[in-house]
Scaffold this active site. Structure first.
Site, PDB file in Angstrom:
ATOM      1  N   ASP A   1      -2.972   4.589  -2.441  1.00 10.77           N
ATOM      2  CA  ASP A   1      -3.963   5.242  -1.587  1.00 10.77           C
ATOM      3  C   ASP A   1      -4.401   6.584  -2.198  1.00 10.77           C
ATOM      4  O   ASP A   1      -3.554   7.359  -2.656  1.00 10.77           O
ATOM      5  CB  ASP A   1      -3.304   5.487  -0.214  1.00 10.77           C
ATOM      6  CG  ASP A   1      -4.284   5.926   0.850  1.00 10.77           C
ATOM      7  OD1 ASP A   1      -5.216   5.169   1.149  1.00 10.77           O
ATOM      8  OD2 ASP A   1      -4.104   7.047   1.407  1.00 10.77           O
TER       9      ASP A   1
ATOM     10  N   HIS B   1     -11.094  -1.883   4.788  1.00 10.74           N
ATOM     11  CA  HIS B   1     -10.764  -1.436   6.146  1.00 10.74           C
ATOM     12  C   HIS B   1     -11.385  -0.086   6.499  1.00 10.74           C
ATOM     13  O   HIS B   1     -11.172   0.405   7.602  1.00 10.74           O
ATOM     14  CB  HIS B   1      -9.240  -1.371   6.290  1.00 10.74           C
ATOM     15  CG  HIS B   1      -8.653  -0.318   5.395  1.00 10.74           C
ATOM     16  ND1 HIS B   1      -8.649  -0.447   4.022  1.00 10.74           N
ATOM     17  CD2 HIS B   1      -8.080   0.881   5.666  1.00 10.74           C
ATOM     18  CE1 HIS B   1      -8.099   0.628   3.478  1.00 10.74           C
ATOM     19  NE2 HIS B   1      -7.746   1.452   4.456  1.00 10.74           N
ATOM     20  N   ASP B   2     -12.106   0.534   5.568  1.00 10.36           N
ATOM     21  CA  ASP B   2     -12.764   1.822   5.836  1.00 10.36           C
ATOM     22  C   ASP B   2     -14.282   1.706   5.887  1.00 10.36           C
ATOM     23  O   ASP B   2     -14.966   2.712   6.077  1.00 10.36           O
ATOM     24  CB  ASP B   2     -12.433   2.831   4.720  1.00 10.36           C
ATOM     25  CG  ASP B   2     -10.960   3.209   4.652  1.00 10.36           C
ATOM     26  OD1 ASP B   2     -10.281   3.179   5.693  1.00 10.36           O
ATOM     27  OD2 ASP B   2     -10.494   3.521   3.543  1.00 10.36           O
TER      28      ASP B   2
ATOM     29  N   ASP C   1       0.846  -1.189   0.000  1.00  8.56           N
ATOM     30  CA  ASP C   1       0.000   0.000   0.000  1.00  8.56           C
ATOM     31  C   ASP C   1       0.886   1.245   0.000  1.00  8.56           C
ATOM     32  O   ASP C   1       1.637   1.482   0.953  1.00  8.56           O
ATOM     33  CB  ASP C   1      -0.860  -0.045   1.277  1.00  8.56           C
ATOM     34  CG  ASP C   1      -2.192   0.629   1.125  1.00  8.56           C
ATOM     35  OD1 ASP C   1      -2.248   1.648   0.413  1.00  8.56           O
ATOM     36  OD2 ASP C   1      -3.166   0.149   1.731  1.00  8.56           O
TER      37      ASP C   1
ATOM     38  N   GLU D   1      -6.863   3.689  -5.470  1.00  2.00           N
ATOM     39  CA  GLU D   1      -8.062   4.047  -4.714  1.00  2.00           C
ATOM     40  C   GLU D   1      -8.493   5.433  -5.174  1.00  2.00           C
ATOM     41  O   GLU D   1      -7.733   6.397  -5.047  1.00  2.00           O
ATOM     42  CB  GLU D   1      -7.778   4.065  -3.209  1.00  2.00           C
ATOM     43  CG  GLU D   1      -9.061   4.278  -2.419  1.00  2.00           C
ATOM     44  CD  GLU D   1      -8.828   4.780  -1.010  1.00  2.00           C
ATOM     45  OE1 GLU D   1      -9.647   4.501  -0.136  1.00  2.00           O
ATOM     46  OE2 GLU D   1      -7.817   5.466  -0.765  1.00  2.00           O
TER      47      GLU D   1
HETATM   48  O1  TEU Z   1      -9.077   6.308   2.392  1.00  2.00           O
HETATM   49  C1  TEU Z   1      -9.539   7.373   1.652  1.00  2.00           C
HETATM   50  C2  TEU Z   1     -10.932   7.781   1.793  1.00  2.00           C
HETATM   51  O2  TEU Z   1     -11.300   8.801   1.237  1.00  2.00           O
HETATM   52  C3  TEU Z   1     -11.885   6.992   2.572  1.00  2.00           C
HETATM   53  O3  TEU Z   1     -12.263   5.777   2.260  1.00  2.00           O
HETATM   54  C4  TEU Z   1     -11.959   7.479   3.947  1.00  2.00           C
HETATM   55  O4  TEU Z   1     -11.762   6.477   4.889  1.00  2.00           O
HETATM   56  C5  TEU Z   1     -13.323   8.081   4.071  1.00  2.00           C
HETATM   57  O5  TEU Z   1     -13.386   9.184   3.218  1.00  2.00           O
HETATM   58  C6  TEU Z   1     -13.601   8.552   5.424  1.00  2.00           C
HETATM   59  O6  TEU Z   1     -14.970   8.852   5.507  1.00  2.00           O
HETATM   60  C7  TEU Z   1      -7.718   6.023   2.366  1.00  2.00           C
HETATM   61  C8  TEU Z   1      -7.438   4.866   3.281  1.00  2.00           C
HETATM   62  O7  TEU Z   1      -8.101   3.735   2.795  1.00  2.00           O
HETATM   63  C9  TEU Z   1      -7.841   5.243   4.669  1.00  2.00           C
HETATM   64  O8  TEU Z   1      -7.713   4.187   5.570  1.00  2.00           O
HETATM   65  C10 TEU Z   1      -6.975   6.408   5.079  1.00  2.00           C
HETATM   66  O9  TEU Z   1      -7.383   6.887   6.327  1.00  2.00           O
HETATM   67  C11 TEU Z   1      -7.049   7.549   4.072  1.00  2.00           C
HETATM   68  O10 TEU Z   1      -6.928   7.120   2.728  1.00  2.00           O
HETATM   69  C12 TEU Z   1      -5.903   8.506   4.304  1.00  2.00           C
HETATM   70  O11 TEU Z   1      -4.698   7.906   3.960  1.00  2.00           O
END
Ligand code: TEU
Ligand code: CA
Length: 547
Positions: free
Chosen positions: A196, A320-321, A96, A246
């Site tokens: 990311d 994970h989000d 990642d 992403e």
């Molecule tokens: O996530 C980016 C992102 O925009 C989302 O899925 C975020 O968790 C959501 O907008 C919150 O409501 C990525 C990663 O997957 C996440 O875990 C990180 O926190 C984020 O980027 C920052 O690096």
């Protein structure tokens, strides 16, 4: 270009996967210890979320050193061993790369704070006065997206937490540094990368307030993003590796460009529109039941339009989000097994590359925490306070966090019936939820009717049937609201997929005569389906017929 069409990726959140030394944190050796389990599942790649040196304000998405393993996860030797053992089992490792921002603990940022102009140019610093941020843009984790540094008389941009400073991709030195990071890990023998929020890296030259929104329209799929990606990919020679970007709040047109092989950018993209269908007025913190019509329509648009222009989707319903899918769109109690299998089936039978998020394959559920102090996620804790400030009671705020928190899928992997569900012999960094029934690998591994067994079948089907990996796709929206219906086709063959998203029996009329077909997989037991009769789908029933 390598072909990823029949591959399946398994996402691992190492901190919550398996702890081998009893400190309550999952570790790299824990991943190695479970490789046989993953091999048995049939997956081709593992994507490991960040395990690099980090203060862990955002669980590793705040990186302080891109080239070193955080000692809480183990050592570089552990990583090398993991990669080697994965390779022995035919499993590739994807890392990642968090390139939109670094932790404010990163050397670059520290040197910027110490006054070094060269490193200030690594970030988005803007001169200004303490009481007026450069723009009104909002951080994704709440509050204004700019932070003032009094000693410098400057603001810096952070689209995420205040400790995650956005990098200045307009500076060629930054781009060079990040390419070197890719080359560093590539030389360690990894198979691919997940990037990311990579569509947020290109910021506009002129900064202005957003009168209509939170600022995202200025930097999402920004002016030079495709140019930067092409450069990153060409200069690191990763065009033949498995790569996924992403893409936050992106568009189909941009994702076609990111993932069409002719563009030489990425192999595939994650998009999120289909996971915002339960956000009231687009607000993650406003609850509403999910809109099934939009859910189906979004899949239709993304599946068909990406296909028409040779784009490629990464397929997923959780990561994970995101909350757990059974808790979110399914039924945790009465139809736990049926709904878990249905959602897995829908994703795995679409066109694209499916991703399985750890625990999804055994039907894990949301946290059901009863106290806000059980939560660890920075976003959940920030928004809990914001919700209280907006006048919500603590009960209402906790209910919203329970449904929307990213910690819902960050609780430890449930392996067996021993203490902490076999995750750790120590004190887990986040609590292991307790449910009425045991949802563990141990309880499903020998059960042919389990969710786990169903995922194994789905993964195997993609490899056995080219129509699944490579067939065309079209969605039928002329069906009752609660019914999903899509068709895959290849060389005169057809694969028909029907799913009931609801909890009532529903009758559907069919164009094709199913009696000529063969039932490929069903979540109600293969011998309980009569293809000759008019079709009634039971609650969360998934029916897949090949003709
Ligand atoms: O996530 C980016 C992102 O925009 C989302 O899925 C975020 O968790 C959501 O907008 C919150 O409501 C990525 C990663 O997957 C996440 O875990 C990180 O926190 C984020 O980027 C920052 O690096
Ligand atoms: Ca550990």
């Amino acid at each position: 270009m390598l072909n990823f069409k029949d591959k399946v990726v398994y996402q691992i959140y190492p901190k919550s996967f398996y702890d081998t030394n009893g400190d309550g944190w999952g570790d790299l050796n824990g991943v190695t210890a479970k490789l046989d389990y993953l091999k048995e599942l049939g997956i081709d790649y593992i994507w490991l979320t960040p395990f690099f040196v980090s203060p862990q304000r955002d669980n590793g998405y705040d990186i302080a050193d891109y080239r070193a393993v955080d000692e809480r996860f183990g050592t570089m030797a552990d990583f090398e061993n993991l990669t080697k053992e994965a390779e022995v089992r035919g499993i590739g490792v994807m890392l990642d790369m968090v390139f939109n921002h670094t932790s404010t603990e990163h050397q670059w940022f520290k040197r910027a704070l110490a006054g070094e102009k060269e490193f200030q140019d690594y970030y988005k610093f803007v001169d200004g006065e303490p009481d007026s941020p450069p723009t009104n843009w909002v951080s994704k984790f709440g509050g204004n997206a700019w932070e003032y540094v009094p000693s410098l008389g400057k603001w810096y941009l952070h689209l995420f937490d205040v400790t995650q400073a956005d990098l200045n991709w307009e500076n060629p030195k930054v781009r060079k540094e990040l390419k070197d990071v890719v080359l560093f890990w590539k030389s360690k023998g990894v198979s691919g990368f997940r990037f990311d929020v990579i569509n947020l890296i290109s910021k506009p030259d002129t900064l202005e307030d957003d009168s209509q929104g939170d600022g995202r329209r200025f930097y999402t799929d920004g002016p030079r993003v495709h140019e930067y990606l092409k450069e990153l990919v060409a200069d690191t020679g990763i065009e033949d590796m498995i790569t996924v970007g992403e893409m936050s709040s992106t568009s189909i047109d941009n994702c076609i460009k990111y993932s069409n092989p002719d563009e030489k950018e990425l192999a595939m993209t994650f998009s999120f529109h289909h996971l915002k269908v339960d956000y009231k007025d687009g607000d993650k913190w406003s609850l509403m039941p999910y809109d099934k019509i939009s859910f189906k329509k979004l899949f239709k648009d993304w599946q068909e339009q990406m296909t028409a222009k040779n784009g490629w989707n990464a397929l997923f319903l959780t990561n994970h989000d995101q909350p757990r899918i059974i808790s979110r769109f399914g039924n945790e109690d009465k139809y736990w097994k049926e709904s878990g299998k249905l959602f897995g089936g829908l994703i795995h039978l679409m066109r694209g590359t499916p991703y399985v998020y750890q625990g999804e394959e055994i039907g894990m559920l949301n946290t059901h925490f009863t106290d806000i102090n059980q939560y660890k996620d920075v976003e959940s804790l920030n928004y809990y306070n914001i919700l209280l400030e907006q006048g919500k009671s603590s009960t209402e705020a906790l209910d919203i966090i329970n449904q929307r928190s990213r910690d819902n899928c960050r609780t430890p992997m449930q392996w067996d019936s021993s203490d902490n569900d076999g995750f750790s012999t120590g004190n887990p960094w986040i609590q292991v939820p307790k449910f009425g029934k045991a949802i563990t690998v141990e309880s499903q591994v020998d059960d042919e009717d389990s969710i786990l067994a169903f995922y194994k079948k789905l993964i195997a089907l993609r490899k056995d049937y080219e129509i699944i990996s490579n067939g065309d796709v079209s969605f039928d929206l002329e069906v009752p609201e609660q019914v999903v219906s899509f068709k895959r086709s290849l060389d005169g063959q057809e694969l028909l997929v029907y799913g009931n998203l609801g909890e009532d029996d529903i009758e559907i009329s069919l164009e094709s005569d199913l009696s000529k077909g063969k039932l490929l997989i069903s979540n109600y037991g293969e011998n309980k389906v009569n293809l000759a009769s008019s079709l009634i789908l039971r609650p969360y029933e998934l029916l897949v017929v090949i003709i």
